[in-house]
Design a protein around this motif. Structure first.
Motif, mmCIF file in Angstrom:
data_model
loop_
_atom_site.group_PDB
_atom_site.id
_atom_site.type_symbol
_atom_site.label_atom_id
_atom_site.label_comp_id
_atom_site.label_asym_id
_atom_site.label_seq_id
_atom_site.Cartn_x
_atom_site.Cartn_y
_atom_site.Cartn_z
ATOM 1 N N ARG A 191 -6.894 -3.619 3.766
ATOM 2 C CA ARG A 191 -5.551 -3.077 3.522
ATOM 3 C C ARG A 191 -4.487 -4.020 4.077
ATOM 4 O O ARG A 191 -3.464 -4.271 3.434
ATOM 5 C CB ARG A 191 -5.425 -1.686 4.148
ATOM 6 N N ASP A 232 0.862 -1.181 0.000
ATOM 7 C CA ASP A 232 0.000 0.000 0.000
ATOM 8 C C ASP A 232 0.903 1.236 0.000
ATOM 9 O O ASP A 232 1.183 1.830 1.033
ATOM 10 C CB ASP A 232 -0.988 -0.014 1.157
ATOM 11 N N LEU A 248 -8.119 -1.716 -3.579
ATOM 12 C CA LEU A 248 -8.740 -1.534 -2.279
ATOM 13 C C LEU A 248 -10.189 -1.068 -2.391
ATOM 14 O O LEU A 248 -10.747 -0.565 -1.422
ATOM 15 C CB LEU A 248 -7.926 -0.539 -1.444
ATOM 16 N N ARG A 287 -1.512 -6.754 1.804
ATOM 17 C CA ARG A 287 -0.057 -6.758 2.038
ATOM 18 C C ARG A 287 0.520 -8.162 1.996
ATOM 19 O O ARG A 287 1.720 -8.331 1.776
ATOM 20 C CB ARG A 287 0.255 -6.118 3.398
ATOM 21 N N ASP A 311 0.478 4.195 -0.976
ATOM 22 C CA ASP A 311 -0.081 5.532 -0.774
ATOM 23 C C ASP A 311 0.518 6.215 0.456
ATOM 24 O O ASP A 311 0.625 7.449 0.496
ATOM 25 C CB ASP A 311 -1.603 5.478 -0.666
#
Length: 453
Positions: free
Chosen positions: A322, A33, A246, A326, A35
């Motif tokens: 989330r 992730d 997501l 991973r 971001d």
């Protein structure tokens, strides 16, 4: 002036880094992730020009390839890593200019993997930090048994040599910034503390305090089971992970939840263990969103089996989604929020089981109808356990339910989280359960007889 910013993923026990100068930066071992790293760079007003991997990771899906694609950054991966995507191969001693006075230098540190590299961050030519990935950790090193069993001893010896190389070549004040070691199963032993330096490691790290034969013998003797999902992470990372998705999963109603359970799919209740014990959908499993969700769910679920998530609210659901991407659990089959009253069909009732502490267990006294089940790891069990208890580590329990003797099962771990998972598995199998939600430190004080293995 250089900076280093830490992106911590507590559930997996890893740290990822953004480092650089006034205008540009490098991302080190980014999580999937990405971001978070993009937001950190934007907040600092720097552009990510480089993305580096210390190794092909076995415990999480990397975001490095996607981050490099989105930012146009140079993607640096150790040259000996067997990957199938385009990248800039890194050799021992290679350097990359990150900012005007900030440079990154690669140092070959095989051991955790055969191709592992550390990256030394230098400001005006002076080492200020070392991104050590899975080589030199805080007080320990990364485990050497994740690649190929026949290479384990060879890699353990290489790990010892790599630690000594870093200690010899870097100033004592150099910060050591590992990716693993904060609860990660990539660590060969439990790391203690949150910060360290080369100088500190010289006095506390076993790899630097023992000769190579003693170090290797102790390291190999202390290795525990590897999470099953690790077998899937390396190949995904070597082939190049797909961009994450997501977006919210499809909403499941009560009929669909029942149908998925009937089909043998996993329905996972993310609520806290107290709420789950008080009332839940029969057949569902409890993996708390606040616990090590990604580690234990990915470890235990048959790989590729559809999973439906039940959550308190959309925020809890989004965070769980989330965490799961991973480790390669990309898309829940479905999801629902609220509580059992919304997840059960009309006429169906929630089921529940009892919770207790070690004092309650001690008060029972000897009882042939009571089974004490210990679901801790082997090392925890060896340190101390309750006399007469049955031992099945939590990650094996779903495959060994038939081995639990008949009777009422009082299941415990070290603190309650794993016991709750185990209780939900046993409850779904129709067993009479009591979940011991207590610290194992209280077992002796409660009067339970303990013994070391």
């Amino acid at each position: 002036m250089f900076f280093v910013e830490v992106i911590e993923i507590e559930g997996l026990g890893n740290r990822h880094y953004l480092a650089g100068g006034a205008r540009t930066a490098v991302a080190v071992d980014p999580p999937r992730d990405i971001d978070q790293l993009i937001a950190a760079a934007a907040k600092r007003g720097v552009r990510i020009t480089h993305v580096v991997e210390t190794h092909v990771h076995n415990d999480y899906v990397t975001g490095g390839l996607e981050l490099a694609r989105l930012t146009g950054a140079t993607y640096l991966v150790p040259a000996a890593a067997n990957v199938s995507f385009a990248r800039t191969p890194v050799h021992d001693g290679d350097t990359a200019d990150i900012d005007a006075d900030v440079r990154l230098r690669a140092v070959a540190t095989p051991g955790h993997t055969p191709h592992h590299a550390a990256y030394v961050l230098e400001e005006n030519g002076t080492p200020v930090a070392a991104f050590t990935g899975g080589s030199l950790l805080i007080g320990t090193v990364g485990r050497p048994d994740l690649v190929e069993p026949r290479l384990t001893e060879q890699l353990a010896r290489a790990q010892h040599a790599s630690a000594h190389r870093l200690a010899a070549e870097l100033p004592d004040e150099t910060a050591v910034l590992p990716t693993h070691g904060f609860g990660s199963f990539c660590s060969s032993a439990q790391a203690e503390g949150n910060a360290t330096t080369i100088g500190r490691e010289k006095s506390v790290n076993e790899a630097l305090a023992k000769d190579v034969d003693a170090f290797v013998a102790d390291l190999l003797a202390g290795l525990e089971d590897v999470p099953a999902y690790y077998a899937h992470m390396g190949p995904v990372n070597a082939s190049g992970p797909a961009p994450l998705d997501l977006t919210p999963p499809a909403v499941a109603d009560a009929e669909q939840i029942a149908a998925r359970l009937a089909a043998g799919e996993w329905v996972v209740d993310l609520r806290n263990r107290v709420a789950f014990a008080e009332g839940h959908v029969a057949g569902s499993f409890n993996f708390e969103a606040e616990g090590k969700l990604a580690t234990y769910l990915a470890w235990m679920i048959p790989w590729g089996k559809p999973v439906t998530l039940l959550a308190d609210n959309t925020e809890q659901l989004a965070q769980a989604q989330r965490e799961l991407v991973r480790v390669g659990i990309d898309r829940p089959a479905a999801a629902a929020t609220g509580g059992p009253e919304r997840w059960l069909r009309p006429g169906d009732d929630p089921v529940s089981f009892a919770r207790a502490d070690f004092g309650d267990l001690a008060a029972l006294g000897p009882d042939p109808d009571v089974v004490i089940l210990d679901v801790r790891r082997d090392s925890e069990r060896a340190a101390s356990h309750i006399v007469g208890s049955v031992h099945i580590p939590i990650h094996d329990l779903h495959k060994r339910l038939a081995e639990v003797p008949p009777g009422t099962v009082w299941v415990h771990c070290a603190g309650g989280m794993r016991a709750a998972i185990a209780a939900s598995l046993l409850d779904a199998a129709g067993r009479d359960i009591v979940a011991v939600d207590d610290s194992f430190d209280n077992a002796a004080a409660a009067g339970l007889p303990l013994v070391a293995a």
